[in-house]
Design a protein around this motif. Structure first.
Motif, PDB file in Angstrom:
ATOM      1  N   SER A  30       0.835  -1.200   0.000  1.00  0.00           N
ATOM      2  CA  SER A  30       0.000   0.000   0.000  1.00  0.00           C
ATOM      3  C   SER A  30       0.865   1.244   0.000  1.00  0.00           C
ATOM      4  O   SER A  30       2.046   1.221   0.393  1.00  0.00           O
ATOM      5  CB  SER A  30      -0.906   0.010   1.228  1.00  0.00           C
ATOM      6  OG  SER A  30      -0.138   0.229   2.403  1.00  0.00           O
ATOM      7  N   TYR A  31       0.267   2.354  -0.443  1.00  0.00           N
ATOM      8  CA  TYR A  31       0.975   3.628  -0.426  1.00  0.00           C
ATOM      9  C   TYR A  31       1.440   3.989   0.989  1.00  0.00           C
ATOM     10  O   TYR A  31       2.546   4.504   1.179  1.00  0.00           O
ATOM     11  CB  TYR A  31       0.086   4.742  -0.969  1.00  0.00           C
ATOM     12  CG  TYR A  31      -0.179   4.696  -2.448  1.00  0.00           C
ATOM     13  CD1 TYR A  31       0.571   3.882  -3.291  1.00  0.00           C
ATOM     14  CD2 TYR A  31      -1.180   5.479  -3.015  1.00  0.00           C
ATOM     15  CE1 TYR A  31       0.339   3.848  -4.653  1.00  0.00           C
ATOM     16  CE2 TYR A  31      -1.425   5.459  -4.381  1.00  0.00           C
ATOM     17  CZ  TYR A  31      -0.670   4.636  -5.202  1.00  0.00           C
ATOM     18  OH  TYR A  31      -0.903   4.612  -6.544  1.00  0.00           O
ATOM     19  N   ARG A  32       0.602   3.734   1.969  1.00  0.00           N
ATOM     20  CA  ARG A  32       0.946   4.118   3.337  1.00  0.00           C
ATOM     21  C   ARG A  32       2.122   3.296   3.863  1.00  0.00           C
ATOM     22  O   ARG A  32       2.999   3.810   4.571  1.00  0.00           O
ATOM     23  CB  ARG A  32      -0.273   3.960   4.252  1.00  0.00           C
ATOM     24  CG  ARG A  32      -1.380   4.946   3.943  1.00  0.00           C
ATOM     25  CD  ARG A  32      -2.482   4.916   4.976  1.00  0.00           C
ATOM     26  NE  ARG A  32      -3.545   5.876   4.651  1.00  0.00           N
ATOM     27  CZ  ARG A  32      -3.503   7.159   4.966  1.00  0.00           C
ATOM     28  NH1 ARG A  32      -2.453   7.641   5.632  1.00  0.00           N
ATOM     29  NH2 ARG A  32      -4.497   7.962   4.640  1.00  0.00           N
ATOM     30  N   THR A  33       2.160   2.004   3.529  1.00  0.00           N
ATOM     31  CA  THR A  33       3.285   1.171   3.955  1.00  0.00           C
ATOM     32  C   THR A  33       4.584   1.655   3.330  1.00  0.00           C
ATOM     33  O   THR A  33       5.617   1.768   4.002  1.00  0.00           O
ATOM     34  CB  THR A  33       3.035  -0.289   3.562  1.00  0.00           C
ATOM     35  OG1 THR A  33       1.835  -0.756   4.179  1.00  0.00           O
ATOM     36  CG2 THR A  33       4.196  -1.177   3.992  1.00  0.00           C
ATOM     37  N   ILE A  34       4.534   1.952   2.036  1.00  0.00           N
ATOM     38  CA  ILE A  34       5.726   2.431   1.342  1.00  0.00           C
ATOM     39  C   ILE A  34       6.138   3.803   1.870  1.00  0.00           C
ATOM     40  O   ILE A  34       7.329   4.086   2.067  1.00  0.00           O
ATOM     41  CB  ILE A  34       5.469   2.490  -0.171  1.00  0.00           C
ATOM     42  CG1 ILE A  34       5.205   1.078  -0.719  1.00  0.00           C
ATOM     43  CG2 ILE A  34       6.653   3.121  -0.904  1.00  0.00           C
ATOM     44  CD1 ILE A  34       4.761   1.042  -2.153  1.00  0.00           C
ATOM     45  N   ALA A  35       5.165   4.664   2.127  1.00  0.00           N
ATOM     46  CA  ALA A  35       5.467   6.000   2.659  1.00  0.00           C
ATOM     47  C   ALA A  35       6.181   5.898   4.000  1.00  0.00           C
ATOM     48  O   ALA A  35       7.141   6.637   4.269  1.00  0.00           O
ATOM     49  CB  ALA A  35       4.178   6.800   2.794  1.00  0.00           C
ATOM     50  N   PHE A  36       5.728   4.973   4.848  1.00  0.00           N
ATOM     51  CA  PHE A  36       6.381   4.798   6.153  1.00  0.00           C
ATOM     52  C   PHE A  36       7.812   4.312   5.979  1.00  0.00           C
ATOM     53  O   PHE A  36       8.726   4.758   6.684  1.00  0.00           O
ATOM     54  CB  PHE A  36       5.580   3.799   6.992  1.00  0.00           C
ATOM     55  CG  PHE A  36       6.177   3.527   8.344  1.00  0.00           C
ATOM     56  CD1 PHE A  36       5.993   4.416   9.386  1.00  0.00           C
ATOM     57  CD2 PHE A  36       6.929   2.383   8.564  1.00  0.00           C
ATOM     58  CE1 PHE A  36       6.547   4.170  10.636  1.00  0.00           C
ATOM     59  CE2 PHE A  36       7.489   2.133   9.808  1.00  0.00           C
ATOM     60  CZ  PHE A  36       7.292   3.024  10.850  1.00  0.00           C
TER      61      PHE A  36
END
Length: 228
Positions: A30-36
């Motif tokens: 997910s975008y949020r996982t990659i962003a983190f």
């Protein structure tokens, strides 16, 4: 993300774990996982993925997809005896909870709420193009018309192979490469559907049999997907 884009990416690039778009396309995180992981905002990741994916598509689609279409057509000819076929197309309703404030847009003919999964399969039951998100009330033809793939099909930007002569039917001249679908789809230059009605000539019955036989790959693929 269309599977065609993923296949192009995997064929022409390496998966560098230091690059957000590489990780997204390679793993589906997910975008949020990659962003983190990269200490950036998820909106930034979304922009990066969209821009890089668009650049990959623009740079490689003509080189890669024309050869892929030819290979798919050869497999349909060999396995299903249907020449110049580059895929079987169909739609499947994926049941969802009724979204708020959307009225009856997602309410389908089966009296439940759904999204439409529009897909194109090759001769070996593999998903080649996927479009997800059509309203449940839309027909398969309507979902195709409203999709990016349908727009490309109409404007001729799919990079399909050039028209060819079918062996044994030279008298017909050059014929286009086509998708095969059921009665829910419109008849287009590059999309075939069965002849309607019951009182058909022998030639039309044979055509319908051949087309339906080739189109079974998409029905079987959806069955495999549902069972898993």
């Amino acid at each position: 993300m269309p599977l065609i884009l993923l296949s192009i990416f995997r064929h022409h690039t390496t998966h560098d774990p230091k690059v957000p778009e590489s990780r997204y396309l390679a793993t589906g995180d997910s975008y949020r996982t990659i962003a983190f992981s990269y200490r950036v905002g998820h909106i930034t990741v979304a922009v990066i993925v969209r821009e890089v994916a668009g650049a990959i598509w623009t740079a490689l689609v003509e080189e890669t997809m024309t050869e892929d279409w030819r290979a798919i057509a050869a497999e349909f000819q060999e396995r299903w005896n249907f020449p110049n076929c580059v895929g079987a197309i169909d739609g499947k309703h994926v049941v969802i909870q009724a979204p708020a404030n959307y009225g009856s847009l997602y309410f389908n003919y089966k009296s439940n709420y759904s999204l439409v999964l529009l897909a194109i399969m090759d001769a070996q039951y593999l998903f080649r193009v996927v479009d997800v998100g059509g309203f449940g009330r839309s027909s398969d033809g309507g979902s195709l018309r409203n999709s990016a793939f349908g727009e490309s099909l109409r404007d001729g930007s799919l990079q399909l192979p050039p028209d060819t002569v079918i062996p044994g039917a030279e008298r017909l001249g050059l014929l286009p490469h086509v998708l095969v679908g059921d009665e829910a789809f419109p008849l287009l230059d590059n999309l075939l559907r069965p002849f309607p009605g019951r009182q058909l000539t022998r030639k039309r019955r044979l055509f319908n049999y051949r087309l339906s036989r080739a189109r079974l790959v998409v029905e079987c693929a959806f069955g495999i997907l549902s069972s898993r």
